[in-house]
Design an enzyme around this catalytic site. Structure first.
Site, PDB file in Angstrom:
ATOM      1  N   GLY A  40       0.799  -1.219   0.000  1.00  0.00           N
ATOM      2  CA  GLY A  40       0.000   0.000   0.000  1.00  0.00           C
ATOM      3  C   GLY A  40       0.826   1.259   0.000  1.00  0.00           C
ATOM      4  O   GLY A  40       0.335   2.332  -0.348  1.00  0.00           O
ATOM      5  N   GLY A  41       2.088   1.163   0.419  1.00  0.00           N
ATOM      6  CA  GLY A  41       2.986   2.309   0.374  1.00  0.00           C
ATOM      7  C   GLY A  41       2.586   3.447   1.301  1.00  0.00           C
ATOM      8  O   GLY A  41       1.786   3.277   2.224  1.00  0.00           O
ATOM      9  N   THR A  42       3.150   4.625   1.027  1.00  0.00           N
ATOM     10  CA  THR A  42       2.877   5.806   1.852  1.00  0.00           C
ATOM     11  C   THR A  42       1.391   6.121   1.899  1.00  0.00           C
ATOM     12  O   THR A  42       0.826   6.383   2.958  1.00  0.00           O
ATOM     13  CB  THR A  42       3.643   7.021   1.295  1.00  0.00           C
ATOM     14  OG1 THR A  42       5.042   6.815   1.502  1.00  0.00           O
ATOM     15  CG2 THR A  42       3.223   8.312   1.989  1.00  0.00           C
ATOM     16  N   LYS A  52      -7.166  10.946   6.037  1.00  0.00           N
ATOM     17  CA  LYS A  52      -8.604  11.173   5.849  1.00  0.00           C
ATOM     18  C   LYS A  52      -9.396  10.602   7.019  1.00  0.00           C
ATOM     19  O   LYS A  52     -10.447  11.145   7.394  1.00  0.00           O
ATOM     20  CB  LYS A  52      -9.082  10.564   4.524  1.00  0.00           C
ATOM     21  CG  LYS A  52      -8.360  11.088   3.301  1.00  0.00           C
ATOM     22  CD  LYS A  52      -8.219  12.602   3.307  1.00  0.00           C
ATOM     23  CE  LYS A  52      -7.164  13.109   2.374  1.00  0.00           C
ATOM     24  NZ  LYS A  52      -5.786  12.873   2.779  1.00  0.00           N
ATOM     25  N   ALA A 120      15.314  -3.947  -1.823  1.00  0.00           N
ATOM     26  CA  ALA A 120      15.957  -4.300  -3.092  1.00  0.00           C
ATOM     27  C   ALA A 120      17.065  -3.318  -3.441  1.00  0.00           C
ATOM     28  O   ALA A 120      16.928  -2.116  -3.231  1.00  0.00           O
ATOM     29  CB  ALA A 120      14.918  -4.325  -4.206  1.00  0.00           C
ATOM     30  N   GLY A 184       4.962  25.161   7.108  1.00  0.00           N
ATOM     31  CA  GLY A 184       4.555  24.870   5.740  1.00  0.00           C
ATOM     32  C   GLY A 184       3.047  24.957   5.596  1.00  0.00           C
ATOM     33  O   GLY A 184       2.320  24.197   6.233  1.00  0.00           O
ATOM     34  N   GLY A 185       2.600  25.887   4.754  1.00  0.00           N
ATOM     35  CA  GLY A 185       1.164  26.086   4.562  1.00  0.00           C
ATOM     36  C   GLY A 185       0.649  25.509   3.273  1.00  0.00           C
ATOM     37  O   GLY A 185      -0.247  26.078   2.632  1.00  0.00           O
ATOM     38  N   ASP A 318       5.665   8.897  -7.559  1.00  0.00           N
ATOM     39  CA  ASP A 318       6.331  10.057  -6.975  1.00  0.00           C
ATOM     40  C   ASP A 318       7.800  10.172  -7.351  1.00  0.00           C
ATOM     41  O   ASP A 318       8.347  11.277  -7.414  1.00  0.00           O
ATOM     42  CB  ASP A 318       6.223  10.011  -5.448  1.00  0.00           C
ATOM     43  CG  ASP A 318       4.826  10.331  -4.954  1.00  0.00           C
ATOM     44  OD1 ASP A 318       3.911  10.481  -5.793  1.00  0.00           O
ATOM     45  OD2 ASP A 318       4.638  10.414  -3.725  1.00  0.00           O
ATOM     46  N   HIS A 450     -31.354  16.482  -8.798  1.00  0.00           N
ATOM     47  CA  HIS A 450     -31.695  17.517  -7.822  1.00  0.00           C
ATOM     48  C   HIS A 450     -32.283  16.866  -6.578  1.00  0.00           C
ATOM     49  O   HIS A 450     -33.095  15.945  -6.698  1.00  0.00           O
ATOM     50  CB  HIS A 450     -32.719  18.472  -8.433  1.00  0.00           C
ATOM     51  CG  HIS A 450     -33.212  19.519  -7.480  1.00  0.00           C
ATOM     52  ND1 HIS A 450     -32.468  20.626  -7.151  1.00  0.00           N
ATOM     53  CD2 HIS A 450     -34.372  19.609  -6.777  1.00  0.00           C
ATOM     54  CE1 HIS A 450     -33.142  21.367  -6.294  1.00  0.00           C
ATOM     55  NE2 HIS A 450     -34.306  20.775  -6.050  1.00  0.00           N
TER      56      HIS A 450
END
Length: 471
Positions: A40-42, A52, A120, A184-185, A318, A450
């Protein structure tokens, strides 16, 4: 030392890597995937999913807190002020991650992909060594896909440790810090900063640029800035973090040294200092120097089909640069798997949506108005406010809007943006419109249910055409 051979070797089981391996397995390609951590990684383990989960918990807690304070306009009253046991929240979050970890592992097995657990390193362009619990495993492959991902950027004057944390540690805290400084914003800093503010932390954001969320236009971020004020989040713009004033333990008198816009130094008391100044590609420790791939800055250079400068080696996700988004990596992984299987494939990166899960949420897909003007010259813009949308009003989500940007000559849609409560779920419609080459008339002529916030999309297209119905 054991040796195995395969047609395709994927290094890294994050969103890009595991999707690539699953699709290759489905196509009958003999595939091996190597992962040092959990599948699943980061994104799955310390990024998209856990953040979330924490954001949702914070939203629920804030709702109840408002009810207890007698501030709820819906007439709901809660007898006592709520409390939050963050350790239980984190345990719930970890349960979700565990289930998804198992799901990814099961999908790889179903696709007949062999998984090797370990780190690896390249011997050459066709061979890697993997240090596993049972010894060294040598894998020889016809084709290799590098999907090693990225990691948080560490500032040399604010190294991670003690009170200084990255997003990874922020998602595993057992207690809500009383005072949280966010350096950091950007989207990560504001997503987590707003969540902790809702949970009761006093949050201060330190941003060196003149405004937060600088990758978005000012109009789009205005509702987020308003909400930051409502949450009591202090934002220091044009301010630079310089380091710690003490090196004690968290909560024992630590303070962040900040250079203010006027050149003066200030001390910002903080129990935790969350550094979110970007992410860097994971290109070290894999023996990439053995294969000498061309770089694009700090990233691996690729072509439109994710091929690197070395024949038989692809790179995705990434490690290949911006936008550093899980769904971009997934799209690349699927495409590469099909190319390896002999299919003719390409992908259209113009239709990649990007979401910022602040409160309210931000969604962009395609070009901004400024980018569209630079590309196409004369453009049409249609913008519809959620203040005129019935469903948004019933959800107390009137702040925000949907905006559609199109060419003036043929009405081809070039970009779509939205800010508002829950607008992340509109990302699929935005991406589909761009992928299908929709024109304003296509969106305006599509019947939208709607009452939904999606009607704002249709109304924005109608506005661009000059005949919006509800504004």
């Amino acid at each position: 030392m054991k040796e195995i051979s395969c047609k395709l070797l994927v290094i890294g089981a994050g969103p890009g890597g595991y999707v690539c391996a699953i699709r290759a397995g489905q196509l009958g390609v003999d595939t091996v995937i190597v992962e040092a951590g959990k599948p699943g990684g980061t994104c799955l383990n310390v990024g998209c999913i856990p953040s979330k989960a924490l954001i949702h918990a914070a939203e629920e807690f804030e709702k109840v807190a408002h009810m207890a304070g007698g501030k709820d306009p819906l007439g709901i009253k809660v007898a006592a002020a709520p409390t939050l046991e963050l350790a239980k929240t984190v345990a719930w979050k970890d349960g979700i991650i565990s289930r998804l970890n198992s799901g990814v592992a099961g999908l790889l097995k179903k696709a007949k992909v062999k998984t090797v657990q370990g780190w690896a390193t390249f011997r050459d362009g066709k061979t890697v060594e993997v240090e596993t619990e049972t010894g060294t495993q040598v894998i020889r492959a016809e084709t290799v896909v590098i999907a090693t991902g990225s990691a948080p950027v560490e500032l040399p004057f604010l190294p991670f440790g003690g009170p200084v944390i990255s997003s990874t540690e922020a998602l595993a805290l057992s207690d809500v810090p009383k005072k949280l400084a966010v350096v950091g914003g950007g989207y990560i800093g504001l997503e987590l900063g707003m969540a902790f503010a809702k949970m009761g932390a006093k949050v201060t954001v330190v941003e060196a640029l003149p405004r937060v969320l600088a990758q978005y236009d000012a109009e789009l971020t205005r509702p987020v800035l308003k909400r930051l004020g409502e949450l009591g989040v202090e934002v220091m713009l044009g301010a630079k973090a310089k380091g710690l004033s003490t090196q004690g333990q968290a909560g024992k008198g630590d303070a962040l040294l900040v250079e203010t816009p006027d050149g003066k130094n200030a001390k910002l008391a903080a129990d935790r200092i969350l550094v979110t100044v970007g992410r860097k590609p994971l290109t070290e420790g894999w023996g990439l120097e053995q294969i000498d791939l061309d770089k694009a800055g700090k990233f691996i250079r690729i072509d439109d089909q994710c091929r690197t400068s070395m024949r038989g080696i692809f790179a995705i996700g990434d490690v290949t640069g911006e936008p550093m988004l899980a769904h971009r990596a997934m799209a690349q992984g699927e495409m590469v798997a099909e190319i390896v299987a002999g299919h003719k494939r390409s992908w259209d990166k113009r239709a990649i949506p990007a979401i910022c899960f602040t409160d309210p949420e931000l969604v962009t897909a395609g070009l901004s108005p400024e980018e569209a003007k630079a590309l196409a010259g004369e453009i049409k813009i249609g913008q519809f406010p959620f203040a005129a949308n019935g469903r948004a009003m019933t959800k107390q989500g009137e702040d925000g809007f949907v905006r559609v940007v199109a060419r003036a000559d043929n009405h081809l849609v070039l970009g779509i943006q939205a800010v508002g409560q829950g607008v992340s779920e509109l990302a699929a419609a935005f991406g589909l419109a761009l992928e299908m080459g929709a024109r304003l008339e296509d969106i305006a002529g599509t019947i939208h249910a709607h009452p939904t916030q999606g009607e704002g999309f249709q109304e924005a297209a109608l506005k661009a055409l000059g005949h919006a119905l509800h504004v």
